[in-house]
Design a protein around this motif. Sequence first.
Motif, PDB file in Angstrom:
ATOM      1  N   TRP A   1      25.224  42.348  17.111  1.00 54.83           N
ATOM      2  CA  TRP A   1      24.938  41.877  18.462  1.00 54.83           C
ATOM      3  C   TRP A   1      26.530  41.798  19.168  1.00 54.83           C
ATOM      4  O   TRP A   1      27.305  41.180  18.448  1.00 54.83           O
ATOM      5  CB  TRP A   1      24.285  40.786  18.513  1.00 54.83           C
TER       6      TRP A   1
ATOM      7  N   ARG B   1      17.815  34.674  16.285  1.00 49.06           N
ATOM      8  CA  ARG B   1      16.268  34.748  16.188  1.00 49.06           C
ATOM      9  C   ARG B   1      15.805  35.956  15.345  1.00 49.06           C
ATOM     10  O   ARG B   1      14.746  35.785  14.738  1.00 49.06           O
ATOM     11  CB  ARG B   1      15.442  34.717  17.438  1.00 49.06           C
ATOM     12  N   HIS B   2      16.626  36.935  15.116  1.00 52.71           N
ATOM     13  CA  HIS B   2      15.936  38.083  14.673  1.00 52.71           C
ATOM     14  C   HIS B   2      17.237  38.803  13.622  1.00 52.71           C
ATOM     15  O   HIS B   2      16.712  39.481  12.847  1.00 52.71           O
ATOM     16  CB  HIS B   2      15.967  39.363  15.832  1.00 52.71           C
TER      17      HIS B   2
ATOM     18  N   ALA C   1      18.349  34.275  29.983  1.00 54.97           N
ATOM     19  CA  ALA C   1      17.972  34.308  28.439  1.00 54.97           C
ATOM     20  C   ALA C   1      17.062  35.234  28.080  1.00 54.97           C
ATOM     21  O   ALA C   1      17.012  35.799  27.017  1.00 54.97           O
ATOM     22  CB  ALA C   1      17.883  32.833  28.047  1.00 54.97           C
ATOM     23  N   ASP C   2      15.910  35.170  28.995  1.00 58.17           N
ATOM     24  CA  ASP C   2      14.628  36.021  28.473  1.00 58.17           C
ATOM     25  C   ASP C   2      15.220  37.606  28.652  1.00 58.17           C
ATOM     26  O   ASP C   2      14.519  38.144  27.811  1.00 58.17           O
ATOM     27  CB  ASP C   2      13.553  35.745  29.441  1.00 58.17           C
TER      28      ASP C   2
ATOM     29  N   ALA D   1      16.699  42.450  22.498  1.00 54.71           N
ATOM     30  CA  ALA D   1      16.245  42.159  21.001  1.00 54.71           C
ATOM     31  C   ALA D   1      14.846  42.995  20.646  1.00 54.71           C
ATOM     32  O   ALA D   1      14.719  43.619  19.772  1.00 54.71           O
ATOM     33  CB  ALA D   1      16.296  40.936  20.556  1.00 54.71           C
ATOM     34  N   GLN D   2      13.928  42.649  21.621  1.00 51.96           N
ATOM     35  CA  GLN D   2      12.457  43.292  21.186  1.00 51.96           C
ATOM     36  C   GLN D   2      12.614  44.750  21.399  1.00 51.96           C
ATOM     37  O   GLN D   2      11.650  45.373  20.412  1.00 51.96           O
ATOM     38  CB  GLN D   2      11.613  42.547  22.338  1.00 51.96           C
TER      39      GLN D   2
ATOM     40  N   GLN E   1      21.918  33.373  21.082  1.00 52.53           N
ATOM     41  CA  GLN E   1      20.619  32.652  20.854  1.00 52.53           C
ATOM     42  C   GLN E   1      19.639  33.958  20.328  1.00 52.53           C
ATOM     43  O   GLN E   1      18.676  33.860  19.448  1.00 52.53           O
ATOM     44  CB  GLN E   1      20.201  31.979  21.839  1.00 52.53           C
ATOM     45  N   ALA E   2      19.528  34.879  21.171  1.00 57.78           N
ATOM     46  CA  ALA E   2      18.463  35.858  21.118  1.00 57.78           C
ATOM     47  C   ALA E   2      18.770  36.820  19.725  1.00 57.78           C
ATOM     48  O   ALA E   2      17.800  36.674  18.924  1.00 57.78           O
ATOM     49  CB  ALA E   2      18.659  36.717  22.045  1.00 57.78           C
TER      50      ALA E   2
ATOM     51  N   HIS F   1      18.032  38.894  27.286  1.00 58.10           N
ATOM     52  CA  HIS F   1      18.464  39.089  26.010  1.00 58.10           C
ATOM     53  C   HIS F   1      17.470  39.164  25.116  1.00 58.10           C
ATOM     54  O   HIS F   1      17.509  40.192  23.974  1.00 58.10           O
ATOM     55  CB  HIS F   1      19.393  38.137  25.646  1.00 58.10           C
ATOM     56  N   GLU F   2      16.428  38.392  25.156  1.00 51.37           N
ATOM     57  CA  GLU F   2      15.219  38.599  24.219  1.00 51.37           C
ATOM     58  C   GLU F   2      14.780  39.973  24.329  1.00 51.37           C
ATOM     59  O   GLU F   2      14.097  40.743  23.535  1.00 51.37           O
ATOM     60  CB  GLU F   2      14.430  37.460  24.476  1.00 51.37           C
TER      61      GLU F   2
END
Length: 278
Positions: free
Chosen positions: A117, A157-158, A97-98, A104-105, A153-154, A100-101
Amino acid sequence: MTSAAEPAGEGRVLHTPMTAVYPEFPGKVAVVTGAARGMGARFTSALAARGVHVVGGDINAGQMSATAGELNATLATQALHEQPGTVVGAGVDVTKADEHEALAQLALERFGRLDFWVNNAGIFPFALVDEITPEQINATLSVNVEGVLFGAQAAARHLGPGGAIVNMSSVSAIRVRRGRGAYCTSKAAVAHLTESLAVELGDKGIRVNAIAPGYIDTEMTRWVREDPAALRHALDTVPLHRLGSPEEVVGPLLFLLSDSARYVTGHSIAVDGGSRHV
């Protein structure tokens, strides 16, 4: 939307590029997973050609970097917009999961926004039901289902209102294929997960849809072309009597991301030549 499509004889694949142009695309930013090759690379190329900046992620970081370089080099001459998008490559393990974040970042750092996405990464294992190992089913569900969930999920959030997520399902979500028990199960889960995401993320103004390809002429279906019996069976179960081309999956993707589909959410669009009905 226009294309240079032409009549096809039995078995012929139409690889003629489509020239659909969406005026709202230039300047938008997308993340595409599994983008180093195959459909993911084709999605990335089509979006960037229309002015969308793309962060492409793949488990093979080296190949993703090479693909990004190749696409950026060709966009100057093949773009459908005067200002083509930029492709940025990155490594990603979609089971985490991290990571994917982190994609996004990266999109936010490089381009300042995130609009689309595309959860494209997936695996296509083969094993008869009594031969499916715990390792195979776990890996298939982890990549094909958890990878979609973590990506969504990622994204959620954005993405702001008007944002769109597209997941890759398959006609195998509704049609059983021998030796593909793990794969069919995972894609059925993706189809249902897409509906759940659409219901919950609709509160944020985010649309979620899926594409369910059938027999598409890609590396993943090379085995069909290399086996005359398998090819004949495939053509006999497709009402249009031919394999589809990657271009014919790109078209629905662009539509689902575009404002033309702004009231479309929670659907799986079959791109299968009608095979789901046979």
